[in-house]
Design a protein around this motif. Structure first.
Motif, mmCIF file in Angstrom:
data_model
loop_
_atom_site.group_PDB
_atom_site.id
_atom_site.type_symbol
_atom_site.label_atom_id
_atom_site.label_comp_id
_atom_site.label_asym_id
_atom_site.label_seq_id
_atom_site.Cartn_x
_atom_site.Cartn_y
_atom_site.Cartn_z
ATOM 1 N N PHE A 163 4.698 5.723 -3.877
ATOM 2 C CA PHE A 163 4.474 4.249 -3.718
ATOM 3 C C PHE A 163 4.885 3.495 -4.921
ATOM 4 O O PHE A 163 5.360 2.380 -5.175
ATOM 5 C CB PHE A 163 3.016 3.852 -3.340
ATOM 6 C CG PHE A 163 2.986 4.449 -1.926
ATOM 7 C CD1 PHE A 163 3.277 3.867 -0.798
ATOM 8 C CD2 PHE A 163 1.861 5.386 -1.761
ATOM 9 C CE1 PHE A 163 3.052 4.363 0.395
ATOM 10 C CE2 PHE A 163 1.711 5.883 -0.642
ATOM 11 C CZ PHE A 163 2.147 5.208 0.605
ATOM 12 N N ALA A 164 4.470 4.422 -6.060
ATOM 13 C CA ALA A 164 4.971 3.773 -7.598
ATOM 14 C C ALA A 164 6.529 4.023 -7.556
ATOM 15 O O ALA A 164 7.073 3.024 -8.369
ATOM 16 C CB ALA A 164 4.148 4.895 -8.779
ATOM 17 N N TRP A 165 7.290 4.759 -6.953
ATOM 18 C CA TRP A 165 8.436 4.962 -7.034
ATOM 19 C C TRP A 165 9.282 4.158 -6.033
ATOM 20 O O TRP A 165 10.077 3.204 -6.663
ATOM 21 C CB TRP A 165 8.806 6.389 -6.867
ATOM 22 C CG TRP A 165 10.192 6.612 -6.772
ATOM 23 C CD1 TRP A 165 11.502 6.791 -5.722
ATOM 24 C CD2 TRP A 165 10.871 7.088 -8.053
ATOM 25 N NE1 TRP A 165 12.487 7.065 -6.321
ATOM 26 C CE2 TRP A 165 12.304 7.248 -7.875
ATOM 27 C CE3 TRP A 165 10.354 7.281 -9.542
ATOM 28 C CZ2 TRP A 165 13.296 7.740 -8.943
ATOM 29 C CZ3 TRP A 165 11.449 7.623 -10.400
ATOM 30 C CH2 TRP A 165 12.760 7.787 -10.032
ATOM 31 N N PHE A 166 8.815 3.970 -5.001
ATOM 32 C CA PHE A 166 9.581 3.072 -3.799
ATOM 33 C C PHE A 166 9.071 1.543 -3.597
ATOM 34 O O PHE A 166 9.380 0.831 -3.275
ATOM 35 C CB PHE A 166 9.556 3.855 -2.389
ATOM 36 C CG PHE A 166 10.486 4.985 -2.683
ATOM 37 C CD1 PHE A 166 11.957 4.849 -2.771
ATOM 38 C CD2 PHE A 166 9.936 6.271 -2.333
ATOM 39 C CE1 PHE A 166 12.584 6.155 -2.696
ATOM 40 C CE2 PHE A 166 10.669 7.643 -2.386
ATOM 41 C CZ PHE A 166 11.968 7.212 -2.573
ATOM 42 N N GLY A 167 7.654 1.346 -4.502
ATOM 43 C CA GLY A 167 7.196 0.150 -4.275
ATOM 44 C C GLY A 167 5.824 0.268 -3.240
ATOM 45 O O GLY A 167 5.740 0.935 -2.177
ATOM 46 N N LYS A 168 4.988 -0.642 -3.595
ATOM 47 C CA LYS A 168 3.550 -0.517 -2.936
ATOM 48 C C LYS A 168 3.849 -1.236 -1.683
ATOM 49 O O LYS A 168 4.915 -2.112 -1.217
ATOM 50 C CB LYS A 168 2.646 -1.580 -3.496
ATOM 51 C CG LYS A 168 2.407 -0.971 -4.985
ATOM 52 C CD LYS A 168 1.312 -1.758 -5.777
ATOM 53 C CE LYS A 168 2.077 -3.005 -6.482
ATOM 54 N NZ LYS A 168 1.135 -3.863 -7.369
ATOM 55 N N PRO A 169 3.132 -0.808 -0.531
ATOM 56 C CA PRO A 169 3.364 -1.100 0.835
ATOM 57 C C PRO A 169 2.811 -2.445 1.279
ATOM 58 O O PRO A 169 2.997 -2.763 2.483
ATOM 59 C CB PRO A 169 2.640 0.203 1.422
ATOM 60 C CG PRO A 169 1.338 0.419 0.658
ATOM 61 C CD PRO A 169 2.097 0.301 -0.819
ATOM 62 N N GLY A 170 2.223 -3.010 0.414
ATOM 63 C CA GLY A 170 1.706 -4.391 0.879
ATOM 64 C C GLY A 170 0.171 -4.266 1.722
ATOM 65 O O GLY A 170 -0.074 -5.060 2.512
ATOM 66 N N VAL A 171 -0.497 -3.202 1.488
ATOM 67 C CA VAL A 171 -1.683 -2.886 2.055
ATOM 68 C C VAL A 171 -2.687 -2.894 0.807
ATOM 69 O O VAL A 171 -2.816 -2.089 -0.005
ATOM 70 C CB VAL A 171 -1.874 -1.638 2.864
ATOM 71 C CG1 VAL A 171 -3.080 -1.298 3.146
ATOM 72 C CG2 VAL A 171 -0.897 -1.410 3.790
ATOM 73 N N ALA A 176 -3.844 -1.827 -4.680
ATOM 74 C CA ALA A 176 -4.827 -1.686 -5.882
ATOM 75 C C ALA A 176 -5.016 -0.248 -6.448
ATOM 76 O O ALA A 176 -5.131 -0.148 -7.486
ATOM 77 C CB ALA A 176 -6.011 -2.382 -5.383
ATOM 78 N N TRP A 177 -5.039 0.557 -5.407
ATOM 79 C CA TRP A 177 -5.172 2.168 -5.816
ATOM 80 C C TRP A 177 -3.807 2.589 -6.799
ATOM 81 O O TRP A 177 -4.037 3.136 -7.757
ATOM 82 C CB TRP A 177 -5.530 2.813 -4.726
ATOM 83 C CG TRP A 177 -4.844 4.663 -4.720
ATOM 84 C CD1 TRP A 177 -6.049 5.411 -5.328
ATOM 85 C CD2 TRP A 177 -3.851 5.187 -3.929
ATOM 86 N NE1 TRP A 177 -5.389 6.704 -5.212
ATOM 87 C CE2 TRP A 177 -4.316 6.563 -4.407
ATOM 88 C CE3 TRP A 177 -3.177 4.862 -3.207
ATOM 89 C CZ2 TRP A 177 -3.467 7.586 -4.005
ATOM 90 C CZ3 TRP A 177 -2.078 5.974 -2.839
ATOM 91 C CH2 TRP A 177 -2.485 7.345 -3.046
#
Length: 200
Positions: A163-171, A176-177
């Motif tokens: 998620f840090a690489w491809f982008g946060k999922p919007g959850v 926040a994590w």
């Protein structure tokens, strides 16, 4: 002697971050190697002993450890003073190992399949889908800052990395994590390490 075979801005970047968090940089030599990239750049490096020419690869005094989840577990157990591993005998050891295995066995395959736009009943039956994976993470993080409660572990470092690489999922709980994990010293160190020119 321990050597990490690393290529900047790749899956091995998270292992560089882990080494910083483990206070193990003085004990592990980082060997930069090239790898074939998905954009067609790069090439297999003859200096890299990984049988597929990939990274990360850890050489621990002649014992080769490959696959991120295995390397994360190996290093976190090898440097226990950092507190990033859940030790044998601890009531959360099973959950900790489960998260490390779930990353390799479910989360990464699901995210790759989703990014490729593939869908098939067998894939969903075997791995579940991206929505289910994100729901599981969000549920685990609902009342806690990290996967195993108030304590940041090597499992958080590994599982937040895509998620840090491809982008946060919007959850919200996951976003926040990811922010908490990327604010750690390891993430900043790894980014600076990858941006720096290789030593002559």
């Amino acid at each position: 002697m321990i050597t990490l075979y690393h290529s900047p801005n790749s899956r091995s970047t998270r292992i560089v971050a882990l080494l910083k968090e483990l206070h193990a940089l003085d004990h592990v030599r980082i060997e930069r190697v090239t790898i074939p990239r998905t954009d067609g750049s790069g090439a297999r490096d003859p200096a890299n002993p990984h049988p597929e020419g990939k990274v990360p690869l850890l050489d621990d005094d002649g014992t080769l450890v490959r696959e991120s989840s295995a390397i994360v577990q190996h290093l976190a157990d090898l440097f226990p003073k950092s507190g990033l591993a859940i030790p044998h005998g601890h009531r959360q050891r099973g959950a900790y190992l489960g998260w490390l295995a779930w990353y390799a066995g479910v989360l990464e395959p699901v995210l790759i399949v989703e990014a490729a736009g593939l869908d098939h009943p067998l894939l969903r039956q075997t791995f579940r889908g991206g929505a289910e994976a994100r729901a599981r993470l969000a549920s685990a993080l609902g009342d806690s800052p990290f996967l195993l409660g108030d304590r940041f572990t090597a499992a958080d470092l590994l599982l937040h990395s895509p998620f840090a690489w491809f982008g946060k999922p919007g959850v919200p709980a996951i976003d926040a994590w990811v922010d908490r994990c990327t604010a750690r010293p390891g993430a900043a160190f790894a980014a600076a390490f990858d941006a720096a020119p290789p030593a002559p």
